[in-house]
Design a protein around this motif. Structure first.
Motif, PDB file in Angstrom:
ATOM      1  N   VAL A   2       0.860  -1.077  -0.171  1.00 20.68           N
ATOM      2  CA  VAL A   2       0.048  -0.081   0.035  1.00 20.68           C
ATOM      3  C   VAL A   2       0.759   1.237  -0.056  1.00 20.68           C
ATOM      4  CG1 VAL A   2      -1.897   1.324   1.229  1.00 20.68           C
ATOM      5  CG2 VAL A   2      -1.961  -1.120   0.936  1.00 20.68           C
ATOM      6  N   ASN A   3       2.009   1.228   1.149  1.00 19.74           N
ATOM      7  CA  ASN A   3       2.695   2.189   0.918  1.00 19.74           C
ATOM      8  C   ASN A   3       3.543   2.665  -0.458  1.00 19.74           C
ATOM      9  OD1 ASN A   3       2.105   3.063   3.488  1.00 19.74           O
ATOM     10  ND2 ASN A   3       3.842   1.766   4.245  1.00 19.74           N
ATOM     11  N   ASP A   4       4.042   1.628  -1.158  1.00 22.93           N
ATOM     12  CA  ASP A   4       4.610   1.648  -2.183  1.00 22.93           C
ATOM     13  C   ASP A   4       3.586   2.266  -3.449  1.00 22.93           C
ATOM     14  OD1 ASP A   4       7.132   0.934  -1.424  1.00 22.93           O
ATOM     15  OD2 ASP A   4       6.853  -1.356  -2.299  1.00 22.93           O
ATOM     16  N   ASP A   5       2.555   1.737  -3.544  1.00 23.76           N
ATOM     17  CA  ASP A   5       1.453   2.180  -4.508  1.00 23.76           C
ATOM     18  C   ASP A   5       1.145   3.905  -4.001  1.00 23.76           C
ATOM     19  OD1 ASP A   5       1.284  -0.179  -5.589  1.00 23.76           O
ATOM     20  OD2 ASP A   5      -0.542  -0.795  -4.556  1.00 23.76           O
ATOM     21  N   THR A   6       1.136   4.179  -2.615  1.00 22.74           N
ATOM     22  CA  THR A   6       0.956   5.590  -2.322  1.00 22.74           C
ATOM     23  C   THR A   6       2.142   6.361  -2.976  1.00 22.74           C
ATOM     24  OG1 THR A   6      -0.298   4.795  -0.685  1.00 22.74           O
ATOM     25  CG2 THR A   6       0.354   7.249  -0.616  1.00 22.74           C
ATOM     26  N   ARG A   7       3.210   5.842  -2.816  1.00 24.61           N
ATOM     27  CA  ARG A   7       4.415   6.559  -3.178  1.00 24.61           C
ATOM     28  C   ARG A   7       4.478   6.682  -4.630  1.00 24.61           C
ATOM     29  NH1 ARG A   7       9.025   5.390  -5.224  1.00 24.61           N
ATOM     30  NH2 ARG A   7       8.701   3.173  -4.860  1.00 24.61           N
ATOM     31  N   ILE A   8       4.157   5.532  -5.467  1.00 20.84           N
ATOM     32  CA  ILE A   8       4.177   5.299  -6.755  1.00 20.84           C
ATOM     33  C   ILE A   8       3.151   6.562  -7.551  1.00 20.84           C
ATOM     34  CG2 ILE A   8       3.778   4.388  -8.962  1.00 20.84           C
ATOM     35  CD1 ILE A   8       4.882   1.932  -7.342  1.00 20.84           C
ATOM     36  N   GLN A   9       2.029   6.486  -6.769  1.00 22.89           N
ATOM     37  CA  GLN A   9       0.957   7.515  -7.094  1.00 22.89           C
ATOM     38  C   GLN A   9       1.089   8.878  -6.889  1.00 22.89           C
ATOM     39  OE1 GLN A   9      -2.416   5.936  -4.591  1.00 22.89           O
ATOM     40  NE2 GLN A   9      -2.911   4.129  -6.330  1.00 22.89           N
ATOM     41  N   ARG A  10       1.822   9.383  -5.815  1.00 21.97           N
ATOM     42  CA  ARG A  10       2.413  10.678  -5.319  1.00 21.97           C
ATOM     43  C   ARG A  10       3.220  11.044  -6.640  1.00 21.97           C
ATOM     44  NH1 ARG A  10       2.485   9.071   0.306  1.00 21.97           N
ATOM     45  NH2 ARG A  10       4.685   9.021  -0.063  1.00 21.97           N
ATOM     46  N   ASP A  11       4.319  10.067  -6.814  1.00 18.48           N
ATOM     47  CA  ASP A  11       5.431  10.632  -7.744  1.00 18.48           C
ATOM     48  C   ASP A  11       4.601  10.683  -9.142  1.00 18.48           C
ATOM     49  OD1 ASP A  11       8.169  10.610  -8.681  1.00 18.48           O
ATOM     50  OD2 ASP A  11       7.357   8.816  -9.744  1.00 18.48           O
ATOM     51  N   ARG A  12       3.840  10.084  -9.603  1.00 19.77           N
ATOM     52  CA  ARG A  12       3.241  10.088 -10.858  1.00 19.77           C
ATOM     53  C   ARG A  12       2.273  11.421 -11.006  1.00 19.77           C
ATOM     54  NH1 ARG A  12       1.963   3.908 -12.891  1.00 19.77           N
ATOM     55  NH2 ARG A  12       4.277   3.367 -13.136  1.00 19.77           N
ATOM     56  N   ARG A  13       1.620  11.778  -9.989  1.00 20.22           N
ATOM     57  CA  ARG A  13       0.794  12.947 -10.112  1.00 20.22           C
ATOM     58  C   ARG A  13       1.592  14.055  -9.919  1.00 20.22           C
ATOM     59  NH1 ARG A  13      -4.429  13.455  -8.359  1.00 20.22           N
ATOM     60  NH2 ARG A  13      -4.127  15.315  -7.620  1.00 20.22           N
TER      61      ARG A  13
END
Length: 201
Positions: A2-13
């Motif tokens: 979940v944390n990785d997904d959140t980090r990836i999502q923040r990075d892509r945004r």
């Protein structure tokens, strides 16, 4: 995970917004396309659309983030400070904002030139309230004889025009001054002298 997904999502945004800032500040709203935004972000178009459903959504997110930053220099004008010192500090803050955030300045200018279809409510709402409040502060300084009289709203707008010009018309400034001169250092010295004379009569 979940944390990785959140980090990836923040990075892509963040990548999409950075790409949007570049594309919109150069191409304008009308010239920007989803394909161009996706290419600039290094993402596929479907991937971009997962995070933002349209180019309008990217544009809106950028403007919402920008407006707060753009109003900060005027917010910190201290009614209890020395009027000349406070106003010159405001001029420098606005100039430094234009210097450090030229793409944001051009994005804002482009929105206003389009008739501010997105920002119109904020311009006649929060911006107007802030300018009215600080104009009253400046009027008080003038009434007390602490600075020379002038129309405070137009005094504030003069700062906007004279500082943001260096970001919005950077190509023109560079063409006139050449590449060997620092327009920002020269502008700060010039505007400090000019507004000092204006404020002190």
């Amino acid at each position: 995970m979940v944390n990785d997904d959140t980090r990836i999502q923040r990075d892509r945004r963040a990548r999409i917004l950075e790409a949007g800032l570049e594309v919109f500040s150069v191409e304008g709203f009308a010239g920007a396309t989803l394909d161009g935004l996706a290419n600039a972000a290094g993402l596929s178009k479907p991937n971009l659309l997962y995070y933002f459903p349209s180019k309008e959504a990217v544009y809106l997110a950028l403007l919402e983030r920008l407006l707060d930053t753009w109003l900060d220099p005027l917010r910190v004008l201290d009614p209890d400070g020395d009027p000349v010192v406070e106003f010159l500090a405001y001029v420098r803050r606005k100039l430094h904002l234009a210097r450090d955030y030229p793409r944001e300045s051009r994005l804002f200018a482009g929105e206003v030139l389009r008739g501010a279809p997105v920002l119109a409510p904020e311009l006649s709402g929060d911006l107007r309230k802030l300018v009215d409040a600080q104009a009253r502060v400046i009027s008080g300084w003038m009434a007390a004889g602490r600075i020379a009289p002038s129309e405070p709203h137009h005094l504030i707008m003069s700062v906007w025009a004279l500082t943001q010009h260096y970001a919005d018309f950077a190509v023109q400034v560079s063409a006139v001054l050449g590449d060997t001169r620092d327009p920002w250092e020269e502008a700060e010295a010039h505007l400090t002298t000019m507004f000092t004379r204006m404020l002190t009569g």
